[in-house]
Design an enzyme around this catalytic site. Sequence first.
Site, mmCIF file in Angstrom:
data_model
loop_
_atom_site.group_PDB
_atom_site.id
_atom_site.type_symbol
_atom_site.label_atom_id
_atom_site.label_comp_id
_atom_site.label_asym_id
_atom_site.label_seq_id
_atom_site.Cartn_x
_atom_site.Cartn_y
_atom_site.Cartn_z
ATOM 1 N N ARG A 156 0.925 -4.121 -4.990
ATOM 2 C CA ARG A 156 0.233 -3.468 -6.102
ATOM 3 C C ARG A 156 0.195 -4.419 -7.300
ATOM 4 O O ARG A 156 1.217 -4.660 -7.946
ATOM 5 C CB ARG A 156 0.916 -2.154 -6.488
ATOM 6 C CG ARG A 156 0.222 -1.475 -7.679
ATOM 7 C CD ARG A 156 0.589 -0.008 -7.838
ATOM 8 N NE ARG A 156 1.950 0.215 -8.263
ATOM 9 C CZ ARG A 156 2.426 1.411 -8.653
ATOM 10 N NH1 ARG A 156 1.625 2.473 -8.650
ATOM 11 N NH2 ARG A 156 3.691 1.539 -9.009
ATOM 12 N N ASP A 439 10.289 4.797 -12.984
ATOM 13 C CA ASP A 439 9.498 3.632 -13.351
ATOM 14 C C ASP A 439 8.725 3.934 -14.627
ATOM 15 O O ASP A 439 8.992 4.934 -15.305
ATOM 16 C CB ASP A 439 8.592 3.186 -12.195
ATOM 17 C CG ASP A 439 7.502 4.198 -11.852
ATOM 18 O OD1 ASP A 439 7.310 5.177 -12.617
ATOM 19 O OD2 ASP A 439 6.824 4.009 -10.832
#
Length: 489
Positions: A156, A439
């Site tokens: 990603r 996160d």
Amino acid sequence: MQGVEILAARDDRVLTDAALDFVAGLHRDFNPERARLLAARRERMQRLEGGELPDFLPETASVRDDPDWGVAEAPPDLQDRRVEITGPVDRKMMINALNSGASVFMADFEDANSPTWDNCVAGQANLIDAVERTISLETPEKSYALNDEIATLLVRPRGWHLHEKHVQVDGAPVSASLFDFGLYMFHCAARLGERGSGPYFYLPKLESHREARLWNDVFVAAQERLGLPRGTIRATVLIETILAAFEMEEILYELRDHSSGLNAGRWDYIFSVIKKFRDRDEFVLPDRGQVTMTVPFMRAYTQLLVRACHRRGAHAIGGMAAFIPSRRNPQINAVALEKVSEDKIREANDGFDGTWVAHPDLVPAARAEFDKVLGDRPNQLSKLREDVTVSAADLLDVASTPGDVTEDGVRQNVSVGVRYIGSWLAGIGAAAINNLMEDAATAEISRSQIWQWVRHGDAYRPAAELFQRVALDPDFTDFLTLPAYELLP
């Protein structure tokens, strides 16, 4: 490498002249359109602030109504994605994730990565070693190396909105998306092909099919420049913004030669709802822990995602289980694992082809629930979900979300938000907080909920401002009622 300037220490293995030329070429060709699309985001936000609400686009109705197109068939190592594990491009965490027994590992330069220069460049080196299957780590406690059988690797890159400040192309910072993507493609695409795999990606934070079209244009150019066949690259798009939820089939269409599915986010999706409709009372949400995947607007979006994907032959990947099992408290584990299982049972029965976990110890629990539904089948693309009908009003039905704003919810958001930001600033993007792997999405929803609650709790805003002043002012206020009296009518 003309026109490229490195403003930090240079790693000669990763940042070769040829690799930087490749990245710079992509940036020069595609950054102007990236800038236009980011400007379009700002213009769209102005219309939303003016009262506009999103709807399915009339100009792309022909794409949605055409039953005959589909995405390219997934390559063999992306057919079965029943459990995917995610994590940053940290060396130890990558080894553990690849060895976890998951079908797929998403190596993350975005929300789970604090984008320090060292993290981003070392992450590219770690990816090269992982693809070469030479990645290892020696610590005083343990030796880490890859097993014979490992997860399929996806990467990603950072989103379109971010830049990489340590690299300038023609005097301006390079797009972080193109920096992350370009370096991985240049170093690893051919190596992956030699091993029967390919360069596979997750694409974050898209807000429209035009942004997906830009990625597709980048893919076509990158493949041509590296001498790779069209369709070598495969990408799964995270539907983690409310606007993208109205364009899911269009996003698949734009990427159709390179598409491998869509993923249903949670925190980022809820964050986007708050951000896009921040001035509207009907979009005020309760404590985030009460905004589950089964509340009406989240249920509508996930059901529509499965339908859109399977109608076009694409994988539908479910949301994250972020729990970190405790080796000291089996009672916490039992309660949490029961919730994880309930979540994965719902996803598997809804038609999702796979799901996300944040910790290796959750892989068996998630796999068990998908095994019950999938059996020996690699996926359930044949489950078309033609029973699902979702309207624009359903996607926007935030007002039906049950729950309350509580003191505990405020405290949790402040505590987790501050602790996570502290971790991120220290170079750690995946932080263990309260037995959850957090996160950047957690910090975003935490701070946005506080913003929303203060803004829409009008009776308390002046009270909060007054309390902050009398509690923190260097000059002690004799009585708080004195300044408070001046606020009375």
